[in-house]
Design a protein around this motif. Structure first.
Motif, mmCIF file in Angstrom:
data_model
loop_
_atom_site.group_PDB
_atom_site.id
_atom_site.type_symbol
_atom_site.label_atom_id
_atom_site.label_comp_id
_atom_site.label_asym_id
_atom_site.label_seq_id
_atom_site.Cartn_x
_atom_site.Cartn_y
_atom_site.Cartn_z
ATOM 1 N N SER A 1 0.846 -1.189 0.000
ATOM 2 C CA SER A 1 0.000 0.000 0.000
ATOM 3 C C SER A 1 0.882 1.240 0.000
ATOM 4 O O SER A 1 2.107 1.165 0.152
ATOM 5 C CB SER A 1 -0.902 -0.008 1.237
ATOM 6 O OG SER A 1 -0.107 -0.010 2.411
ATOM 7 N N GLY B 1 -4.148 5.541 -7.598
ATOM 8 C CA GLY B 1 -5.480 5.907 -7.141
ATOM 9 C C GLY B 1 -5.538 7.372 -6.738
ATOM 10 O O GLY B 1 -4.510 8.055 -6.652
ATOM 11 N N ILE C 1 -10.497 -4.772 -7.995
ATOM 12 C CA ILE C 1 -11.530 -4.382 -7.047
ATOM 13 C C ILE C 1 -11.136 -4.899 -5.664
ATOM 14 O O ILE C 1 -10.894 -6.099 -5.481
ATOM 15 C CB ILE C 1 -12.935 -4.871 -7.467
ATOM 16 C CG1 ILE C 1 -13.994 -4.348 -6.468
ATOM 17 C CG2 ILE C 1 -13.003 -6.383 -7.625
ATOM 18 C CD1 ILE C 1 -15.412 -4.476 -6.980
ATOM 19 N N PHE D 1 -10.334 13.217 -8.074
ATOM 20 C CA PHE D 1 -10.505 12.349 -9.228
ATOM 21 C C PHE D 1 -10.030 13.039 -10.507
ATOM 22 O O PHE D 1 -9.402 12.414 -11.368
ATOM 23 C CB PHE D 1 -11.969 11.920 -9.365
ATOM 24 C CG PHE D 1 -12.153 10.694 -10.217
ATOM 25 C CD1 PHE D 1 -12.162 9.428 -9.651
ATOM 26 C CD2 PHE D 1 -12.310 10.808 -11.587
ATOM 27 C CE1 PHE D 1 -12.320 8.292 -10.438
ATOM 28 C CE2 PHE D 1 -12.469 9.676 -12.385
ATOM 29 C CZ PHE D 1 -12.471 8.419 -11.807
ATOM 30 N N SER E 1 -0.898 6.871 -4.135
ATOM 31 C CA SER E 1 -1.843 7.984 -4.008
ATOM 32 C C SER E 1 -1.406 9.152 -4.887
ATOM 33 O O SER E 1 -0.291 9.654 -4.763
ATOM 34 C CB SER E 1 -1.932 8.445 -2.552
ATOM 35 O OG SER E 1 -2.749 9.584 -2.447
ATOM 36 N N TRP F 1 -7.392 9.043 -0.473
ATOM 37 C CA TRP F 1 -8.664 9.189 0.248
ATOM 38 C C TRP F 1 -8.503 9.442 1.743
ATOM 39 O O TRP F 1 -9.406 9.961 2.386
ATOM 40 C CB TRP F 1 -9.499 7.914 0.075
ATOM 41 C CG TRP F 1 -8.827 6.683 0.640
ATOM 42 C CD1 TRP F 1 -7.983 5.846 -0.018
ATOM 43 C CD2 TRP F 1 -8.927 6.175 1.973
ATOM 44 N NE1 TRP F 1 -7.540 4.842 0.822
ATOM 45 C CE2 TRP F 1 -8.119 5.019 2.045
ATOM 46 C CE3 TRP F 1 -9.633 6.573 3.115
ATOM 47 C CZ2 TRP F 1 -7.979 4.263 3.211
ATOM 48 C CZ3 TRP F 1 -9.501 5.828 4.288
ATOM 49 C CH2 TRP F 1 -8.684 4.684 4.312
ATOM 50 N N THR G 1 -14.944 5.432 -12.449
ATOM 51 C CA THR G 1 -13.843 4.482 -12.316
ATOM 52 C C THR G 1 -13.761 3.527 -13.506
ATOM 53 O O THR G 1 -12.682 3.352 -14.081
ATOM 54 C CB THR G 1 -13.965 3.707 -10.994
ATOM 55 O OG1 THR G 1 -13.858 4.635 -9.900
ATOM 56 C CG2 THR G 1 -12.876 2.653 -10.867
ATOM 57 N N GLY H 1 -8.308 0.806 -9.880
ATOM 58 C CA GLY H 1 -9.270 -0.010 -9.154
ATOM 59 C C GLY H 1 -10.288 0.817 -8.403
ATOM 60 O O GLY H 1 -10.215 2.046 -8.357
ATOM 61 N N GLY H 2 -11.239 0.108 -7.822
ATOM 62 C CA GLY H 2 -12.234 0.769 -6.995
ATOM 63 C C GLY H 2 -13.626 0.246 -7.238
ATOM 64 O O GLY H 2 -13.852 -0.658 -8.041
ATOM 65 N N HIS H 3 -14.576 0.853 -6.514
ATOM 66 C CA HIS H 3 -15.970 0.416 -6.538
ATOM 67 C C HIS H 3 -16.886 1.368 -7.296
ATOM 68 O O HIS H 3 -18.070 1.087 -7.447
ATOM 69 C CB HIS H 3 -16.487 0.275 -5.105
ATOM 70 C CG HIS H 3 -15.810 -0.805 -4.320
ATOM 71 N ND1 HIS H 3 -16.391 -2.030 -4.098
ATOM 72 C CD2 HIS H 3 -14.600 -0.845 -3.703
ATOM 73 C CE1 HIS H 3 -15.572 -2.777 -3.382
ATOM 74 N NE2 HIS H 3 -14.469 -2.084 -3.128
ATOM 75 N N GLY H 4 -16.363 2.507 -7.756
ATOM 76 C CA GLY H 4 -17.204 3.494 -8.421
ATOM 77 C C GLY H 4 -17.912 2.926 -9.638
ATOM 78 O O GLY H 4 -17.324 2.169 -10.418
ATOM 79 N N GLN I 1 -19.040 -5.204 -10.890
ATOM 80 C CA GLN I 1 -18.068 -4.172 -11.257
ATOM 81 C C GLN I 1 -17.261 -4.572 -12.493
ATOM 82 O O GLN I 1 -16.988 -3.729 -13.366
ATOM 83 C CB GLN I 1 -17.130 -3.867 -10.080
ATOM 84 C CG GLN I 1 -16.181 -2.713 -10.307
ATOM 85 C CD GLN I 1 -16.867 -1.351 -10.336
ATOM 86 O OE1 GLN I 1 -18.059 -1.236 -10.633
ATOM 87 N NE2 GLN I 1 -16.115 -0.302 -10.036
#
Length: 307
Positions: free
Chosen positions: A36, A105, A195, A125, A76, A108, A182, A175-178, A206
């Motif tokens: 990470s 990404g 994801i 974004f 990030s 956040w 996304t 990646g992500g859940h949007g 997704q």
């Protein structure tokens, strides 16, 4: 199914600890070591020894390993200027002999920005989109030519666009859940879509969105690799599973519901359910980095049944 080891060093790990895990990752036949990109521990607990920088870590590991892929879930965009990040990633790619991958990404976690004096912009974004345009643009610029960019948040003029990565193309992970922005971003820039911490059902939903976005963008949906990131907790018996769950402050049943937990057979079965969604790669989130026996068990009893 590729299995990759994914670490969260901000929860408490020195470079030496990460080096041991990375070497075990390589020795045990896993595909890659990822980490990470955070500067502050999440949740309660001892903050020692403090954070390690993602790309400084990967630079060191690039010289200490020889086979495994190395990368971030996710770097990030708020931490680094895009031109500098392009230089860093290209340099670490050269140091590794062409084994680097860039997960990028928006960022956040506001508290870590506050703690270390990093600006936390509202339009994250939009900045991420410009960073992807710049980084990929710099790498794709032909040698001898220059790169310029005029965006809302970043401007580059006559950049020599150097250095170049060793790889012809550094894989880019998004990646992500949007549900909308996304998938659209992945369709434009991603070699892999990931994801994190999603159920089989949410994963399928997704992935379908990303596939549709890719087709709308004029790409084949199969151009992308589809992957999951999931916490893992495997034991030879119930007592060992419970011990490992307790060591990371989690409950066994919750881990079975939201991650990969249980006996090797249970974990292999659940991985098969993710494979049915189109996932071909899983990042195994290892939260107890002192438990190298856990990695050995996963290698011998889980990975061996997936090849």
């Amino acid at each position: 199914m590729d299995l990759r080891i994914f670490t969260e060093p901000q929860q408490g790990a020195s470079y030496d600890t990460l080096l041991k895990v990375a070497k075990a990752t390589e020795d045990l036949g896993f595909d890659a070591f990822f980490r990470s990109d955070h500067y502050l521990r999440m949740g309660d607990g001892d903050p020692m020894p403090g954070p390690t920088d993602a790309w400084t870590t990967l630079a060191g590991l690039a010289r200490e390993t020889s086979r495994i892929r190395l990368g971030t879930l996710m770097t990030s965009a708020t931490f680094r200027l895009p031109g500098i990040l392009a230089v860093q990633v290209a340099q670490v790619d050269a140091m590794s002999g062409g084994r680097v991958e860039l997960g990028l990404g928006a960022g956040w976690f506001e508290a870590e920005h506050t703690a270390y004096g990093i600006p936390f912009p509202k339009e994250k974004f939009a900045r991420l989109e410009e960073q992807l345009e710049i980084i990929t643009g710099l790498w794709e610029t032909e040698p001898g030519k220059t790169f310029s960019y005029e965006g809302t948040h970043y401007r580059l003029a006559d950049s020599p666009a150097l250095p170049k990565p060793v790889q012809e193309k550094v894989p880019v992970l998004i990646g992500g859940h949007g549900a909308k922005r996304t998938p659209a971003l992945a369709a434009r820039f991603a070699d892999e879509f990931n994801i994190p911490f999603a159920s089989v059902e949410d994963t399928r939903r997704q992935f379908d969105r990303v596939r549709e976005a890719a087709e709308q963008h004029g790409r084949s949906a199969d151009d992308l690799v589809y992957s999951n990131a999931l916490v893992v907790c495997v034991g030879r018996n119930d007592a060992e599973v419970a011990r490992r769950a307790a060591a990371i402050g989690r409950e066994v049943e919750e881990l079975k519901e939201n991650g990969l937990a249980g006996s090797p057979a249970e974990v292999v079965d659940k991985i098969g359910r993710y494979a049915e969604t189109g996932s071909s790669r899983i990042y195994l989130q290892i939260l107890d980095l002192s438990d190298l026996d856990h990695l050995e068990l996963i290698s011998s009893q889980v990975q061996s049944r997936l090849s």
